[in-house]
Enzyme design. Structure first.
Site, PDB file in Angstrom:
ATOM      1  CG  LEU A  41       3.569   1.492   7.412  1.00  0.00           C
ATOM      2  CD1 LEU A  41       4.864   0.921   7.954  1.00  0.00           C
ATOM      3  CD2 LEU A  41       3.850   2.436   6.253  1.00  0.00           C
ATOM      4  CG  ASP A  42      -1.991  -1.141   2.546  1.00  0.00           C
ATOM      5  OD1 ASP A  42      -2.782  -1.519   3.420  1.00  0.00           O
ATOM      6  OD2 ASP A  42      -2.323  -0.501   1.546  1.00  0.00           O
ATOM      7  CE  LYS A  43       0.848  -9.450   4.339  1.00  0.00           C
ATOM      8  NZ  LYS A  43       1.539  -9.934   3.113  1.00  0.00           N
TER       9      LYS A  43
END
Length: 799
Positions: free
Chosen positions: A318-320
């Site tokens: 996941l991207d933050k």
């Protein structure tokens, strides 16, 4: 307004003035009215796909293994003089083709809808203003703007700016090409760097690569699920052919059947029980139903197989920023250091902030002031916005009869403006930095006098309100969330702890050399550049993980393609969207949880179809052979077999939209376990049918024709209850079947109950015999449920 038939390469050689003149355009583009005229002349800016004629598509439904068998059955029926049977079997063939065709058309419409919603957009100057329109509406003479991440919508000539463009998808050149003023950009290429204003010179099929480029690709490679289904079908055919060969040799050697037509009729009947009539329709409906359901939840599917593959994902990268977090700065801590309280400090900061601004820090301060109910009490005299060279913003305000100067900015800069720094200031700043917070100081003082530090305001990109809950749901689904971020390690750790991802994380630079060894253990990785994400995905796949990946930028494309489930987030570039399998329309993680949930439902529906298919093949093929040896005549006629196939496949077709319960954990296809489970159920069903033959002979004393009807009814009713039993991995009553499946089962059961009792098509049996067949089939089939649960538990199918 004609381009005089000039190719894009020709436009590269002429001047800008000549190009504008040839296209009757100017630097400010076209008016809306002129653009509409040109659209009617040049047509839409799309590469039209060659669509198959619906008539041809329908006729193809009569060509293939199953249609051939039914057609042979029609021919054999005519040869032996059974005209009515031939007409009915032919009608069943046409109905099956029609149902499959209509479902295929429905699925095609879904795909077109999704494709249109995923179509790239173009930024166009129309009527002197910049607006965003569908790329298909761009016409020659338009002036467009392209920048980082855009797919160039049409062949165009650069009239302002400079860009670096990736043409590898068109020319095979691996390195980006720099295109400056007067150069041309080709439709389908990708902007890697820079920004440019361009004059569109050719669109659609007139583009330089018009016959090979599609602005949007809907990739439809064969999925894991399709391969398993086709493999199961192949093995079912092996079983059927093997039984047919052995039975045929036995029949010939014992003289049980002497006529070639009679033997062929028996062989065709066995093969009809093996070939999956509804397979194409079931596959299509399952995929389209999943895509349709996700579209309603704000997730667009660009690769239908992604809906299925998501069921196996066990690690989700996941991207933050923007996915786990809000993607915007918010005030997280207000630390007064002087005589002011929290509200007073925020009021001072307001005087050094612009009210109407796109500056993220000023915006965060304004929102915090509104939250606390703080307003400007003083009269603003002047304001100097933030300057990167001075690293501060200043305001002059009249407050309490005095002119007060307020400054906010980088801590070291503000400290240098003050006579002295408060005690413990450095320690406080260090503690905030350790939490990954961005800080600024606010100072104030009378105009011309000394300034004092009023306090610290700390900022962060806070997690979305639902992120922690959705991370918890992902873990509950046994999907490990792994956060990848370009931010520093302290910021990454702060966010990971807040949302419950975990505390075990590293900077990529510290573990790059040993990434493959530790990648399974980490919860998050910091200081990850977009191009590094591909490396992380590959490292996980080498450990035999099925990986999901979120991305939004041009450089995320390789990782999105490499992952089993590529997810383009809501603000992704066109390149990321075209590389991903699904596209989220809303920010955050909810869409990802929905994808996994729906995909696992689709997996369960497909699993039910496979279990049902193999169990049916085992029961049918062996019953036809053993029944012939026992009774000395065919257990089912060709007509019976056609009716049975029709009844069974309509029920299994409705499985495509059944109310399936998603599995609790990621599921990977295991053909060995599937076949083992199905064989066990199939053998039990075969015993049920053989006992029915015994009852028909010794209890009801049925003649040949009535016995065939009795067996047909028993097999039809059994097939309906078999679906009810196998659709649920636990006890059959654990969940309610879907509306379509329930209607199908009730309809088929009622129709055949009437058919067996009335003198229509098949020889009737007494109503008591027909009702006994129904009750017996329900009782015996559903009584197999403990065996099913035991077998599924042993083979790992019990979810």
């Amino acid at each position: 307004m004609s381009n005089k038939g000039l190719s894009t390469k020709d436009f590269e050689r002429i001047s800008l003035d000549e190009a504008f003149k040839l296209l009757s355009s100017g630097p400010n583009g076209l008016s809306e009215e002129e653009a509409r005229k040109r659209l009617s002349i040049y047509g839409p800016n799309i590469i039209e796909e060659k669509e198959e004629s619906p008539v041809l598509g329908f006729l193809k439904r009569f060509w293939g293994p199953m249609p051939w068998l039914l057609e042979v059955a029609v021919l054999l029926s005519l040869i032996i003089g059974h005209v009515l049977e031939a007409i009915i079997i032919a009608s069943l063939l046409v109905i099956n083709a029609l149902v499959g065709f209509l479902h295929q058309e429905s699925s095609t419409k879904v795909l077109k809808m999704l494709k249109s919603r995923l179509a790239p957009r173009a930024k166009v100057l129309r009527g002197g203003g910049l607006k965003t329109i569908e790329a298909g509406l761009v016409v020659p003479g338009d002036v467009i703007v392209v920048e980082l991440g855009d797919i160039v919508p049409a062949d165009c000539k650069v009239v302002e700016g400079e860009v670096s463009v990736d043409q590898s998808i068109l020319t095979g050149e691996s390195l980006p090409v720099d295109v400056a003023l007067g150069g041309v950009l080709f439709a389908g290429s990708v902007i890697r760097r820079g920004r440019a204003r361009c004059l569109v010179v050719n669109t659609g099929r007139s583009t330089y690569f018009g016959r090979t480029v599609e602005l949007v690709r809907v990739a439809r490679p064969k999925s894991h699920q399709q391969e398993v289904m086709l493999s199961i079908t192949k093995y079912s055919m092996y079983i059927g052919v093997a039984v047919m060969i052995v039975a045929t040799i036995y029949i010939y050697l014992t003289g049980l059947k002497n006529e070639l037509i009679s033997i062929l009729t028996f062989d065709v009947a066995i093969l009809m029980g093996c070939v999956p009539v509804a397979l194409p329709a079931v596959m299509t409906i399952m995929q389209a139903a999943g895509a349709r359901e996700l579209a309603q939840k704000g997730v667009l599917v660009s690769r239908l197989d992604a809906v299925e593959d998501a069921a196996s994902v066990d690690v989700l990268c996941l991207d933050k920023t923007g996915t786990i977090t809000m993607g915007s700065l918010e005030v997280s801590d207000v630390v007064p250091l002087g005589s002011h309280d929290e509200r007073g400090l925020i009021e001072l900061a307001l005087y050094a902030s612009a009210e109407d601004t796109q500056d993220p820090i000023d915006g965060a301060i304004l929102r915090k002031a509104k939250e606390l109910g703080v307003a400007r009490r003083g009269k603003q005299i002047s304001f100097t916005p933030f300057d990167p060279s001075t690293k501060r913003a200043e305001g002059l305000v009249e407050l309490g009869g005095k002119k007060i100067r307020v400054a906010k900015g980088a801590p070291q800069v503000i400290i240098n403006l003050c006579a002295r720094a408060p005690r413990d200031l450095e320690q406080t700043l260090e503690k905030l930095a350790e939490r990954g917070l961005r800080t600024l100081l606010v100072a104030y003082g009378e105009e011309g006098g000394e300034m004092s530090v009023a306090g610290i305001i700390a900022f962060s990109d806070p997690p979305r309100p639902d992120s922690a809950e959705l991370i918890r749901k992902l873990k509950g689904l046994f999907v490990k969330p792994m956060m990848l971020t370009g931010d520093s390690l302290p910021i990454a750790k702060e966010v990971a702890l807040k949302v419950g991802i975990g505390e075990n994380g590293y900077s990529l630079s510290h573990i790059r050399e040993k990434l493959s060894d530790v990648v399974e253990e980490v919860d998050f990785i910091a200081e990850v550049y977009p191009e590094d994400k591909y490396t992380v995905v590959k490292a996980l796949q080498r450990k035999r993980h099925m990986v999901g990946m979120t991305g939004d930028g041009v450089n995320d494309a390789p990782a999105l393609r490499q992952a089993e489930l590529g997810i383009a987030v809501s603000n992704a570039t066109d390149v990321a969207k075209s590389s991903a399998g699904v596209v989220l329309l809303t920010p955050g993680l909810k869409g990802i949880v929905d994808v996994i949930d729906v995909s696992r439902r689709v997996y369960q529906r497909a699993l039910t179809w496979i279990l049902n298919k193999v169990a049916k093949v085992v029961q049918f093929t062996f019953l036809l052979a053993l029944g012939l040896m026992w009774l000395r005549y065919d257990v089912l006629t060709l007509m019976d077999m056609a009716l049975l196939v029709f009844a069974n496949d309509f029920a299994t077709m409705s499985l495509s939209t059944d109310n399936a319960e998603p599995s609790l954990s990621p599921r990977k296809w295991n053909v060995k376990n599937l076949v083992t489970s199905s064989l066990s159920i199939g053998v039990a069903l075969l015993i049920e049918a053989l006992i029915a033959i015994y009852i028909g002979l010794h209890v009801f004393n049925l003649s040949e024709g009535k016995m065939q009807t009795f067996i047909l009814l028993t097999l039809v009713f059994t097939s309906q209850f078999r679906v009810l039993m196998l659709r649920e991995r636990k006890w059959f009553w654990s969940s309610r079947p879907g509306r379509e499946l329930t209607a199908s089962i009730i309809g088929v059961t009622a129709a055949f109950l009437a058919l067996g009792a009335l003198d229509v098509i098949i020889e009737p049996v007494p109503i008591g015999v027909a009702l006994f067949s129904l009750v017996y089939s329900a009782a015996f089939t559903l009584a197999m449920d403990p065996l099913k649960v035991f077998v599924f538990k042993r083979t790992g199918l019990l979810s």
